[in-house]
Design an enzyme around this catalytic site. Structure first.
Site: not given
Ligand code: GRF
Length: 240
Positions: A122, A141
Site C-alpha cells: 500500500m 489490482h
Molecule cells: C488485493 O485485493 C489486491 O488486489 C490489492 O490488495 C489486496 C491484497 O490482498 N492490491 P492480500 O493481502 O493479498 O490478501
C-alpha cells in the site's frame, strides 16, 4: 526505457523456454526459476497463492524475500511459515519516499531478486525503485483497470453500479494502477453483493490470475516493447 534494447533484454533471458501451457513440464523444471521478491502490507493471500503454486510445481519461481512496510502483518507470518526470508522495512523509519525505496531496493538486490510482485503493498513507489527493476514490477489490482484505480476498488464498483468487475495484473509505471496490462479476469456483480462478498469472489480470481501471469513470465512468454516518447509500451503475454 527508451530503446528497443528493452525488448531484446527481456526476450533473451527467457524466450528459449517459451511455451503455451502453464502446467509443469520437464523443460520448465530444468529452466532457472523466476527469482521473486514480494512486497506486502497486510493479509498476504496473494503471497500465499504464489507460495502454494511454487510448492505444487505449477509456478517455476522462488520467493527469495518478502518485505512488508508494516510490522507483524499476516503476510509476514505466511512467509515465515513457508520458510521464506521475510522482514519489515517501515516507511516511518525513512525521511523520504526515495530513501525508503532505496532501502527496499538494497534488500531485494541482496536477495538476488529479479522480479518484484506488489501483492497488496500500500505504498506508491518512486523512480528510485522503478528504475532499479525496469518493467519487472507486477501489481495486482481488484478491478478491471482502467476502471476504479486506487484504493477501495470493490466499493467504487458497487457504488457505480457496474454489473461486471474483476481483477487486473499489470506492470508498474509511475502512475497509480496505470501500467501496461498483462492479464484480466472478470467477476459478475450480484444484486445481493456487499463489499465483503464481492471482494471475496474477486480475491479468488486474483490468486489464479497472478499465478498464471507469473507462470507465463517464467516461461519467457512476456515481451515489452517500449513505445515512443509519450506512448505506453506494448506488452504481449500468452496466458492459458
Ligand atoms: C488485493 O485485493 C489486491 O488486489 C490489492 O490488495 C489486496 C491484497 O490482498 N492490491 P492480500 O493481502 O493479498 O490478501
Amino acid at each position: 526505457m527508451g530503446s528497443g534494447l528493452d525488448r531484446v533484454a527481456i526476450c533473451r533471458r527467457r524466450c528459449r523456454f517459451a511455451r503455451v501451457s502453464s502446467l509443469p513440464t520437464a523443460s520448465d523444471s530444468e529452466s532457472p526459476p523466476l527469482s521473486l521478491g514480494v512486497l506486502v502490507s497486510g493479509n498476504g493471500s496473494n503471497l500465499q497463492a504464489i507460495l502454494d503454486a511454487t510448492g505444487r510445481g505449477e509456478l517455476n519461481a522462488r520467493v527469495q524475500l518478502v518485505l512488508s512496510n508494516k510490522p507483524e502483518v499476516r503476510a509476514l507470518a505466511r512467509a515465515r511459515a513457508a520458510g521464506v526470508p521475510a522482514r519489515c522495512i517501515s516507511h516511518k523509519d525513512y525521511p523520504s519516499r526515495e530513501a525508503f525505496d532505496a532501502a527496499l531496493v538494497e534488500a531485494l538486490r541482496e536477495a538476488r531478486v529479479e522480479w518484484v510482485v506488489l501483492a497488496g503493498f500500500m505504498r506508491l513507489l518512486t523512480p528510485v525503485f522503478l528504475d532499479a527493476f525496469p518493467w519487472r514490477i507486477v501489481n495486482i489490482h481488484p478491478a478491471l483497470l482502467p476502471a476504479f484505480p486506487g484504493v477501495h476498488a470493490q466499493r467504487q464498483a458497487l457504488e457505480y453500479g457496474v454489473k461486471l468487475t474483476g481483477c487486473t495484473v499489470h506492470l508498474v509505471d509511475t502512475g497509480t494502477d496505470t501500467g501496461p496490462i498483462l492479464g484480466q479476469r472478470a467477476v459478475a456483480v450480484r444484486a445481493e453483493d456487499d463489499e465483503a462478498s464481492l471482494s471475496a469472489r474477486i480475491s479468488k480470481e486474483e490468486h489464479r490470475l497472478l499465478v498464471d501471469v507469473l507462470a507465463a513470465i517464467a516461461r519467457g512468454s512476456l515481451t515489452v516493447e517500449p513505445g515512443g516518447a509519450a506512448a505506453r509500451p506494448r506488452v504481449a503475454l500468452e496466458l492459458p
